[in-house]
Design a protein around this motif. Structure first.
Motif, mmCIF file in Angstrom:
data_model
loop_
_atom_site.group_PDB
_atom_site.id
_atom_site.type_symbol
_atom_site.label_atom_id
_atom_site.label_comp_id
_atom_site.label_asym_id
_atom_site.label_seq_id
_atom_site.Cartn_x
_atom_site.Cartn_y
_atom_site.Cartn_z
ATOM 1 N N MET A 82 0.702 -1.019 -0.020
ATOM 2 C CA MET A 82 0.030 0.084 0.056
ATOM 3 C C MET A 82 0.827 1.135 -0.039
ATOM 4 N N ASN A 83 0.420 2.125 -0.752
ATOM 5 C CA ASN A 83 1.299 3.436 -0.822
ATOM 6 C C ASN A 83 0.581 4.230 0.101
ATOM 7 N N GLU A 84 1.395 5.199 0.723
ATOM 8 C CA GLU A 84 0.981 6.578 1.333
ATOM 9 C C GLU A 84 0.362 7.464 0.587
ATOM 10 N N LEU A 85 -0.086 8.596 0.952
ATOM 11 C CA LEU A 85 -0.603 9.738 0.074
ATOM 12 C C LEU A 85 0.408 10.949 0.275
ATOM 13 N N TYR A 86 1.061 10.975 -0.826
ATOM 14 C CA TYR A 86 2.131 11.921 -0.651
ATOM 15 C C TYR A 86 1.620 13.250 -1.649
ATOM 16 N N LEU A 87 1.861 14.303 -0.731
ATOM 17 C CA LEU A 87 1.324 15.683 -1.353
ATOM 18 C C LEU A 87 2.746 16.523 -1.496
ATOM 19 N N SER A 88 2.818 17.022 -2.756
ATOM 20 C CA SER A 88 4.064 17.875 -3.046
ATOM 21 C C SER A 88 3.885 19.315 -2.229
ATOM 22 N N GLU A 89 4.956 19.952 -2.165
ATOM 23 C CA GLU A 89 4.474 21.496 -1.903
ATOM 24 C C GLU A 89 3.677 22.137 -2.773
ATOM 25 N N ALA A 90 3.894 21.693 -3.986
ATOM 26 C CA ALA A 90 3.177 22.377 -5.298
ATOM 27 C C ALA A 90 1.566 22.247 -4.910
ATOM 28 N N MET A 91 1.314 21.049 -4.752
ATOM 29 C CA MET A 91 -0.117 20.521 -4.583
ATOM 30 C C MET A 91 -0.676 21.451 -3.335
ATOM 31 N N VAL A 92 0.255 21.352 -2.352
ATOM 32 C CA VAL A 92 -0.338 22.156 -1.091
ATOM 33 C C VAL A 92 -0.637 23.741 -1.372
ATOM 34 N N ALA A 93 0.318 23.960 -2.050
ATOM 35 C CA ALA A 93 0.433 25.610 -2.480
ATOM 36 C C ALA A 93 -0.793 25.974 -3.334
ATOM 37 N N VAL A 144 -4.536 17.532 8.936
ATOM 38 C CA VAL A 144 -5.648 17.091 7.971
ATOM 39 C C VAL A 144 -6.760 17.358 8.723
ATOM 40 N N THR A 145 -7.890 17.838 8.000
ATOM 41 C CA THR A 145 -9.066 18.416 8.668
ATOM 42 C C THR A 145 -10.458 17.595 8.048
ATOM 43 N N ARG A 146 -11.413 17.652 8.681
ATOM 44 C CA ARG A 146 -12.750 17.294 7.988
ATOM 45 C C ARG A 146 -13.361 18.385 7.553
ATOM 46 N N GLN A 147 -12.934 19.579 7.937
ATOM 47 C CA GLN A 147 -13.804 20.974 7.543
ATOM 48 C C GLN A 147 -13.489 21.193 6.187
ATOM 49 N N GLN A 148 -14.713 21.891 5.680
ATOM 50 C CA GLN A 148 -14.571 21.868 4.266
ATOM 51 C C GLN A 148 -13.839 23.262 3.702
#
Ligand SMILES: C[S@@+](CC[C@H](N)C(=O)[O-])C[C@H]1O[C@@H](n2cnc3c(N)ncnc32)[C@H](O)[C@@H]1O
Length: 235
Positions: free
Chosen positions: A1-12, A224-228
């Motif tokens: 199973m892979n983990e979820l990787y978020l790049s800086e660009a995705m977060v930005a 990580v949040t459940r808020q929208q």
């Protein structure tokens, strides 16, 4: 199973999009138009130079970031005509204890009368090292740094004393070979845990003009949040 990787660009991309679409954006725009730009235009007339100030887009985003992060203590390098100073001040108003700001070239800026005058501490004709030394000598800690001047190795050592594990950095002029790129490089060399959210210049449609603000924050500040939405409209 892979983990979820978020790049800086995705977060930005997610961060700037959310920040711009918050319900607070109208309030930021109104204060930039009716308070911040008019004051800086009056101050600007007394300056013997054409040194650049920040754009309207930058002012609104600085306001929104200051409102979002709710810093109590802010330090800024590069006051000039104080547009970024007042954007920080008005954005952070509900949480702010003090805002220290310096400029090594000028000593002519003044805060508007009232609460701003007592909360903003202006270090005119003062280099960042001297302001940081003064704050460190008083045992102050800084939640948010805005860097719109050039920082040196000595600054980095002082910033290390002043920062907390959650301090965030807004850096202007993150573009090409401008000072902001050098500042980000030095900050990331020194503080390995900072992640970089680069400017969203491709998303500026519908806004008045562009910006080149970068945001650096520790990975420990990401949740990580459940808020929208970003929890900004509630303040
Ligand atoms: C682009 S202007 C700042 C514009 C300002 N933030 C505004 O919104 O009007 C950069 C200013 O930073 C000052 N500066 C650059 N490096 C500095 C440093 N290390 N310490 C103090 N001032 C610095 C310069 O004198 C210049 O006035």
């Amino acid at each position: 199973m892979n983990e979820l990787y978020l790049s800086e660009a995705m977060v930005a991309r997610a961060f700037w999009t959310e920040l711009r679409s918050t319900t607070r954006a109208n309030e930021a725009a109104r204060e930039v138009d009716t308070i911040i730009f008019p004051h800086s235009e009056v101050v600007g007339k007394s300056f013997p130079t054409q040194t650049g100030s920040i754009s309207r887009d930058s002012a609104e985003l600085i306001w929104l970031m200051a409102r979002y992060f709710q810093p109590k203590r802010i330090a800024e390098v590069g006051t000039f005509i104080g547009r970024s100073t007042l954007s920080l001040y008005h954005g952070a108003k509900p949480s702010l204890e003090f805002l220290a700001t310096c400029d090594y070239s000028y000593d002519t800026w003044h805060a508007p009368a009232g609460d701003a005058k007592s909360k903003i501490r202006y270090f005119g004709k003062t280099a960042s090292q001297a302001m940081f030394q003064a704050l460190a000598a008083e045992g102050k800690k800084i939640d948010l740094f805005l860097l719109d001047g050039r920082i040196s190795g000595e600054d980095l050592g002082l910033i290390e004393k002043l920062m907390t594990p959650n301090s965030v950095f807004i850096v202007d002029d993150f573009e090409g070979v401008e000072k902001g790129v050098a500042n980000v490089f030095h900050l990331r060399e020194k503080f390995k845990d900072l992640i970089l959210l680069t400017p969203d210049s491709e998303l500026k449609n519908g806004w008045n003009d562009s910006h080149c603000l970068a945001l650096l924050l520790p990975t420990a500040n990401i949740r990580v949040t459940r808020q929208q939405r970003l929890p900004l409209g509630l303040m």
